[in-house]
Scaffold this motif. Sequence first.
Motif, mmCIF file in Angstrom:
data_model
loop_
_atom_site.group_PDB
_atom_site.id
_atom_site.type_symbol
_atom_site.label_atom_id
_atom_site.label_comp_id
_atom_site.label_asym_id
_atom_site.label_seq_id
_atom_site.Cartn_x
_atom_site.Cartn_y
_atom_site.Cartn_z
ATOM 1 N N ALA A 121 0.533 9.884 8.294
ATOM 2 C CA ALA A 121 0.525 10.621 7.035
ATOM 3 C C ALA A 121 0.621 9.718 5.813
ATOM 4 N N HIS A 122 0.806 8.416 6.011
ATOM 5 C CA HIS A 122 0.842 7.488 4.883
ATOM 6 C C HIS A 122 -0.548 7.034 4.454
ATOM 7 N N GLU A 123 -1.570 7.498 5.129
ATOM 8 C CA GLU A 123 -2.916 7.016 4.847
ATOM 9 C C GLU A 123 -3.877 8.192 4.778
ATOM 10 N N ARG A 124 -4.685 8.237 3.739
ATOM 11 C CA ARG A 124 -5.650 9.317 3.598
ATOM 12 C C ARG A 124 -6.740 9.172 4.654
ATOM 13 N N PRO A 125 -7.066 10.234 5.385
ATOM 14 C CA PRO A 125 -8.108 10.131 6.416
ATOM 15 C C PRO A 125 -9.484 9.920 5.793
ATOM 16 N N PRO A 126 -10.430 9.380 6.554
ATOM 17 C CA PRO A 126 -11.792 9.213 6.034
ATOM 18 C C PRO A 126 -12.392 10.556 5.614
ATOM 19 N N SER B 171 0.831 -1.213 0.000
ATOM 20 C CA SER B 171 0.000 0.000 0.000
ATOM 21 C C SER B 171 0.862 1.258 0.000
ATOM 22 N N GLU B 172 2.007 1.206 0.671
ATOM 23 C CA GLU B 172 2.898 2.364 0.697
ATOM 24 C C GLU B 172 3.551 2.577 -0.667
ATOM 25 N N VAL B 173 3.831 1.470 -1.362
ATOM 26 C CA VAL B 173 4.376 1.586 -2.719
ATOM 27 C C VAL B 173 3.358 2.265 -3.623
#
Length: 567
Positions: A381-386, A108-110
């Motif tokens: 910060a690696h994941e978009r918030p809902p 997912s980070e890639v």
Amino acid sequence: MLFKENYRNSKFLKIVLITLSVLLLIIPDLMLHLKKDILSIGVIISKICLLLAGGLILLRITKSYYYTYLIIGIPYILSSIAEIVNIIAVNWYISSDGLKALYYLSDSEVSEFFGKFKIYFLIPLFLLVGYSLVLVYYKKVFYKVRLKNSAIIIAFVLMLVSIGLTVLKLTENSEFYSGKNRIRLALRSGYIYEHPFNFYYRTARLFVTNHRNKLSRDLRNNFKFSVSEDDKRIKPEVVIFVIGEAMRYKNWSINGYSKKTSPGLDAFKNLVSYSRHYSNANCTANAIPLLLTQATAQTYQDAFHQKTIVSLFKEAGYQTNWISSSSGVLRYLDNREESDFFYNLRTDYPDNTDYGIIPTVEKVLNQCEGRQFIVINMRGAHERPPLSFDSFTPNSNFKDYVLSIDNAKVFVNDYDNTILFQDYILSNVIQRLELQGKSSVFLFTSDHATHLFDGGHSLFGYGAAHPTEIETHIPLFVWCSKKYLNNNKPKFDNMQVNRGMLSTNDNLFFTLADLANIKYQYFNRNMSLADSLYIEPESRYVYANNRLFEFNYKDGSNSLLPSNLSK
């Protein structure tokens, strides 16, 4: 006349072709140094001389323009593909830490990385097309012997010019380097650490480092903290240690930020926020080993010889739990088996792993009557918030924006929405501790911070070759329950006193042990932020790219320290 005109055109085309051939192979250097200053232009000339010298030597061996350009071009092109996007992001060649971070990226980070920088991958694509077209043309050009042995002499002169210009560039640091040191530094910083050699050197270093760390496994397995078993002081029932990802100190409203990004934490009493707390690394791969162990930036390799804070709490009689939004973090120390229980949120909450922290913490708190130590590593910060946290606009939730300084406001809003979501998760975890009514301690910090085009500069992200203040200044929050304070009020008072003092993630191992009233063989009171004997350092150190950097707050200087780490 027609023959002469064709000859002139042919000669002109060859000059254009050679010029294009050279420029194609040094695009990363042009991106970094063009239109800066005279010394930077000297660097570009040095790169051109180096390339031409290598080309002339190969031409005398292969006697073919095609094979010469093919042999010398492939390593240059592969290096360029790796370097270009990194230069766009952090304005320098790829670092050991940058490669290490890419090596440990999850799927997912890639996807996130390539999604954010996808438009810039067109540059390497155009580069490959241009290189292929030049190769096709060179296949039609026949080699004619003109220079004979003088080609070697010209190549030697070009190499001398290249080295001379590289040494001249070091005059900026002439007070630190002279004589043999200057020549050695020129070879390292002007060649090994730059395109095209840098990418291959960093890759080799990565494999050597990984191999060395694996050899340290036996030392770590036999390591003991020697916790004092006769200590009669009351230990808290629950200790939670939360590690954020790329969290900046300044973007939390609890720390004075103008936007209301942390309303949940703002409302808590018994919470201390430290104003001068810093990471001792500027990328996750280096920061996690230093966060979890007693190792410091100066003693980085100790992280692979000792066990982590999970084992310290286990020795002290705690049930240990690891809740992971990004299981790849455990690969940095290969310590997945260290905790009693491991919860991989990517399995149960693939859409938004940090959302899964709240129910998982509740589950863990209800499964044990004894003392518990819980480590949580967040995606941050690696994941978009809902979308429910889409408060600051404009942002990139419904529209793709080019990652550039012109769109800085958009990406700052994206980041602030992430902080808002992180605040929601953290405050919900604390609320569950409050509801339990147990003696509890909660500590949150981050692995490192990040650039967000600050001050109109082009830097975005983290992992710069030379660590900056911005990407290492991180939040540190400590919350204590009422029941904990009944028995440990002096510790909380000490934290209040020390909240404005300089501290780093080096202090957290000792601070957590102190807050839990765990005394062990290596405990140092002077390193604990909860102790009245805490000693504020005059300098802080950052480990980055196998080198040690010092930020001295007594004389205001920042410097790269000579040490065995920089070899």
